[in-house]
Write an enzyme that holds these catalytic residues in place. Structure first.
Site, PDB file in Angstrom:
ATOM      1  N   HIS A 202       0.806  -1.226   0.000  1.00 43.50           N
ATOM      2  CA  HIS A 202       0.000   0.000   0.000  1.00 43.50           C
ATOM      3  C   HIS A 202       0.837   1.273   0.000  1.00 43.50           C
ATOM      4  O   HIS A 202       0.312   2.361  -0.127  1.00 43.50           O
ATOM      5  CB  HIS A 202      -0.922   0.052   1.227  1.00 43.50           C
ATOM      6  CG  HIS A 202      -0.209   0.407   2.493  1.00 43.50           C
ATOM      7  ND1 HIS A 202       0.457  -0.506   3.253  1.00 43.50           N
ATOM      8  CD2 HIS A 202      -0.023   1.600   3.115  1.00 43.50           C
ATOM      9  CE1 HIS A 202       1.001   0.090   4.294  1.00 43.50           C
ATOM     10  NE2 HIS A 202       0.739   1.375   4.244  1.00 43.50           N
TER      11      HIS A 202
HETATM   12  C1  UD1 Z   1      -2.040   5.949   5.399  1.00 48.56           C
HETATM   13  C2  UD1 Z   1      -0.771   6.520   6.016  1.00 48.56           C
HETATM   14  C3  UD1 Z   1       0.325   5.466   5.976  1.00 48.56           C
HETATM   15  C4  UD1 Z   1      -0.121   4.174   6.605  1.00 48.56           C
HETATM   16  C5  UD1 Z   1      -1.440   3.725   5.996  1.00 48.56           C
HETATM   17  C6  UD1 Z   1      -1.935   2.534   6.746  1.00 48.56           C
HETATM   18  C7  UD1 Z   1      -0.445   8.930   5.668  1.00 48.56           C
HETATM   19  C8  UD1 Z   1       0.315   9.948   4.922  1.00 48.56           C
HETATM   20  N1  UD1 Z   1      -0.283   7.653   5.253  1.00 48.56           N
HETATM   21  O1  UD1 Z   1      -1.764   5.677   4.041  1.00 48.56           O
HETATM   22  O2  UD1 Z   1       1.459   5.934   6.692  1.00 48.56           O
HETATM   23  O3  UD1 Z   1       0.859   3.204   6.372  1.00 48.56           O
HETATM   24  O4  UD1 Z   1      -2.405   4.778   6.091  1.00 48.56           O
HETATM   25  O5  UD1 Z   1      -2.826   1.772   6.010  1.00 48.56           O
HETATM   26  O6  UD1 Z   1      -1.151   9.261   6.581  1.00 48.56           O
HETATM   27  N2  UD1 Z   1      -9.141   4.680   1.095  1.00 48.56           N
HETATM   28  C9  UD1 Z   1     -10.385   4.125   0.988  1.00 48.56           C
HETATM   29  N3  UD1 Z   1     -10.992   3.675   2.130  1.00 48.56           N
HETATM   30  C10 UD1 Z   1     -10.410   3.770   3.345  1.00 48.56           C
HETATM   31  C11 UD1 Z   1      -9.140   4.348   3.448  1.00 48.56           C
HETATM   32  C12 UD1 Z   1      -8.513   4.797   2.305  1.00 48.56           C
HETATM   33  O7  UD1 Z   1     -10.945   4.017  -0.094  1.00 48.56           O
HETATM   34  O8  UD1 Z   1     -11.038   3.335   4.337  1.00 48.56           O
HETATM   35  C13 UD1 Z   1      -8.476   5.144  -0.146  1.00 48.56           C
HETATM   36  C14 UD1 Z   1      -8.846   6.583  -0.452  1.00 48.56           C
HETATM   37  O9  UD1 Z   1      -9.014   6.683  -1.808  1.00 48.56           O
HETATM   38  C15 UD1 Z   1      -7.602   7.354  -0.094  1.00 48.56           C
HETATM   39  C16 UD1 Z   1      -6.492   6.318  -0.333  1.00 48.56           C
HETATM   40  O10 UD1 Z   1      -7.078   5.069  -0.009  1.00 48.56           O
HETATM   41  O11 UD1 Z   1      -7.461   8.482  -0.917  1.00 48.56           O
HETATM   42  C17 UD1 Z   1      -5.290   6.550   0.537  1.00 48.56           C
HETATM   43  O12 UD1 Z   1      -5.691   6.698   1.896  1.00 48.56           O
HETATM   44  P1  UD1 Z   1      -4.839   7.656   2.873  1.00 48.56           P
HETATM   45  O13 UD1 Z   1      -5.395   7.595   4.219  1.00 48.56           O
HETATM   46  O14 UD1 Z   1      -4.653   8.989   2.247  1.00 48.56           O
HETATM   47  O15 UD1 Z   1      -3.395   7.006   2.847  1.00 48.56           O
HETATM   48  P2  UD1 Z   1      -2.947   5.496   3.010  1.00 48.56           P
HETATM   49  O16 UD1 Z   1      -2.298   5.088   1.743  1.00 48.56           O
HETATM   50  O17 UD1 Z   1      -4.043   4.677   3.534  1.00 48.56           O
HETATM   51  N1  UDP Z   2      -3.639  -5.404   8.819  1.00 48.10           N
HETATM   52  C1  UDP Z   2      -4.923  -5.896   9.046  1.00 48.10           C
HETATM   53  N2  UDP Z   2      -5.681  -6.284   7.969  1.00 48.10           N
HETATM   54  C2  UDP Z   2      -5.204  -6.209   6.688  1.00 48.10           C
HETATM   55  C3  UDP Z   2      -3.902  -5.705   6.478  1.00 48.10           C
HETATM   56  C4  UDP Z   2      -3.149  -5.296   7.567  1.00 48.10           C
HETATM   57  O1  UDP Z   2      -5.373  -6.002  10.189  1.00 48.10           O
HETATM   58  O2  UDP Z   2      -5.944  -6.574   5.768  1.00 48.10           O
HETATM   59  C5  UDP Z   2      -2.851  -4.969   9.978  1.00 48.10           C
HETATM   60  C6  UDP Z   2      -1.431  -5.480  10.045  1.00 48.10           C
HETATM   61  O3  UDP Z   2      -1.394  -6.770  10.615  1.00 48.10           O
HETATM   62  C7  UDP Z   2      -0.764  -4.441  10.919  1.00 48.10           C
HETATM   63  C8  UDP Z   2      -1.464  -3.171  10.504  1.00 48.10           C
HETATM   64  O4  UDP Z   2      -2.676  -3.573   9.868  1.00 48.10           O
HETATM   65  O5  UDP Z   2      -1.033  -4.663  12.282  1.00 48.10           O
HETATM   66  C9  UDP Z   2      -0.577  -2.460   9.552  1.00 48.10           C
HETATM   67  O6  UDP Z   2      -1.278  -1.508   8.886  1.00 48.10           O
HETATM   68  P1  UDP Z   2      -0.792  -0.966   7.484  1.00 48.10           P
HETATM   69  O7  UDP Z   2       0.061  -1.957   6.788  1.00 48.10           O
HETATM   70  O8  UDP Z   2      -2.008  -0.503   6.811  1.00 48.10           O
HETATM   71  O9  UDP Z   2       0.036   0.318   7.916  1.00 48.10           O
HETATM   72  P2  UDP Z   2       1.558   0.574   8.326  1.00 48.10           P
HETATM   73  O10 UDP Z   2       1.905  -0.316   9.447  1.00 48.10           O
HETATM   74  O11 UDP Z   2       2.382   0.358   7.094  1.00 48.10           O
HETATM   75  O12 UDP Z   2       1.561   2.015   8.686  1.00 48.10           O
END
Ligand code: UD1
Ligand code: UDP
Length: 363
Positions: A202
């Site tokens: 991601h």
């Molecule tokens: C964010 C965090 C990242 C973290 C990740 C965990 C920042 C800058 N990044 O990245 O550090 O590792 O969360 O997963 O804060 N979206 C949906 N549904 C949701 C959530 C997101 O559709 O419930 C889509 C939206 O289109 C959104 C895109 O995912 O624009 C990215 O979501 P965003 O929260 O901006 O960043 P992440 O890539 O999730």
């Molecule tokens: N995770 C989860 N379901 C999923 C994918 C990830 O519960 O489908 C959990 C994972 O085990 C970890 C956390 O989400 O505990 C990590 O989140 P993510 O990878 O989104 O963010 P990051 O740690 O890179 O910020």
């Protein structure tokens, strides 16, 4: 003592699971939870509150799916309103997301003590939005809880000893969660082959770079001919894959899963391949080798001890590591890299102590 906790993204819900459980044991602490709405799909948010028995948020701000600036700016405005109303003793933020930074800025502007859990981590890649979020949050934090010695050293190198803040090595709250939820884990309701690989992707540096994404999926395609790959797909990656013609036919792509199913997948897989921060550590907690699909990591001790190998998005490198799995990784997990599983307890005890020290000073 009133603690106002800012949550917004999946990894923060998982970390809060352990801290909120510890807070509930102390009747003198009231926790007010603010959910920014950064993650909002049911399987990216609600499921964690339900399964992990995290208290329901007191405020849901509904600010997700926007550009970095719009998201962070709107969060600052709304969090400030809540903080002015609630007047907490402390604001608690986790990790490095835009929700973290927004909470940190509000705390610093309103002169409310800021507590940062997972402080001091650095990737030294300033192009990562998370690196900027962590550096800025650390700089305005009053109490910095570091998961590792490396995190403490990073802060000292940046001169934090000269700032008016407390740096405390707490261990890693994710380890507490992994231990607690292991016994509650459940198998996802799909057919899964023995020896499967668990994969997540991601990170913006991969999803937003077509060449990197193609290389990673090129490698996964080859590997999937030998072992099943289960990939719970992050919505960010889904959106981008939907626009690109990338062959994913051999990969078992599933919706994001809740933490109880995720723990089952980690515990039962043979290998983790990921660009997630949290999952790199969880692979280690569950004694699984991890190929990290990034060029650098904040969790350097995993790489130094050969529990984790950085492959970047280089197809040849990923395939070479996969071909030599047996020889490349350390199999001795007796080292305790992330503490003893009591980080949450230590953090709450330190906050209580800090509160009573302050009351003593003001008398
Ligand atoms: C964010 C965090 C990242 C973290 C990740 C965990 C920042 C800058 N990044 O990245 O550090 O590792 O969360 O997963 O804060 N979206 C949906 N549904 C949701 C959530 C997101 O559709 O419930 C889509 C939206 O289109 C959104 C895109 O995912 O624009 C990215 O979501 P965003 O929260 O901006 O960043 P992440 O890539 O999730
Ligand atoms: N995770 C989860 N379901 C999923 C994918 C990830 O519960 O489908 C959990 C994972 O085990 C970890 C956390 O989400 O505990 C990590 O989140 P993510 O990878 O989104 O963010 P990051 O740690 O890179 O910020």
């Amino acid at each position: 003592m009133k603690i106002l906790t800012i949550l917004g993204a999946r990894p923060q819900f998982i970390k809060a699971g352990s801290i909120s459980r510890e807070i509930k044991k102390n009747k003198n602490i009231k926790e007010v939870i603010v959910h920014t709405g950064q993650h909002y799909d049911a399987n990216m948010s609600d499921i964690f509150f339900e399964e992990m028995q995290i208290p329901r948020p007191d405020y849901f701000l509904g600010i997700g799916g926007r550009s970095h600036g719009a998201m962070t700016g709107q969060m600052i405005e709304k969090i400030e309103e809540v903080v002015l109303k609630e007047n907490p003793d402390l604001i608690l933020v986790y990790g490095d997301t835009n929700s973290t930074l927004a909470g940190a800025i509000v705390a610093s502007k309103l002169h409310i003590k800021l507590v940062h859990i997972e402080a001091g981590l650095r990737s030294f890649n300033m192009k990562m939005p998370e690196e900027v979020n962590r550096i800025l949050t650390d700089r305005v934090s009053d109490i910095l809880f570091c998961p590792t010695d490396t995190a403490v050293k990073n802060l000292k190198k940046e001169g934090f000893d000269n700032f008016n803040c407390k740096i405390i090595k707490s261990g890693d709250v994710m380890q507490d969660g992994a231990i607690f939820y292991k016994n509650l884990s459940k198998k996802p309701d799909i057919e899964i082959k023995d020896g499967f690989i668990l994969c997540t992707i991601h990170r913006a540096e991969n999803t937003d770079d077509e060449l990197r994404l193609r290389d990673i999926f090129g490698a996964l395609k080859e590997i999937s001919k030998k072992r099943e790959i289960i990939l719970p797909l992050h919505p960010r990656t889904k959106k981008i894959l939907d626009t690109l013609d990338i062959d994913v036919t051999n990969i078992t792509i599933i919706e994001p899963v809740g933490y109880l199913e995720m723990v089952w997948l980690i515990d039962n897989c043979s290998l983790v391949m990921t660009d997630s921060g949290g999952l790199q550590k969880e692979a280690y907690f569950f004694k699984k080798p991890c190929i990290t699909l990034r060029d650098e990591t904040e969790w350097v001790e995993l790489v130094e001890n050969r529990f984790n190998i950085l492959a970047g998005a280089d197809k040849t490198k990923i395939l070479d590591i996969f071909a030599s799995l047996e020889n490349l990784f350390c199999k001795d997990y007796s080292k305790n890299l992330y503490g003893d599983g009591y980080a949450s307890k230590k953090i709450i005890q330190e906050l209580i102590k800090d509160g009573s020290d302050n009351r003593a000073v003001s008398k």
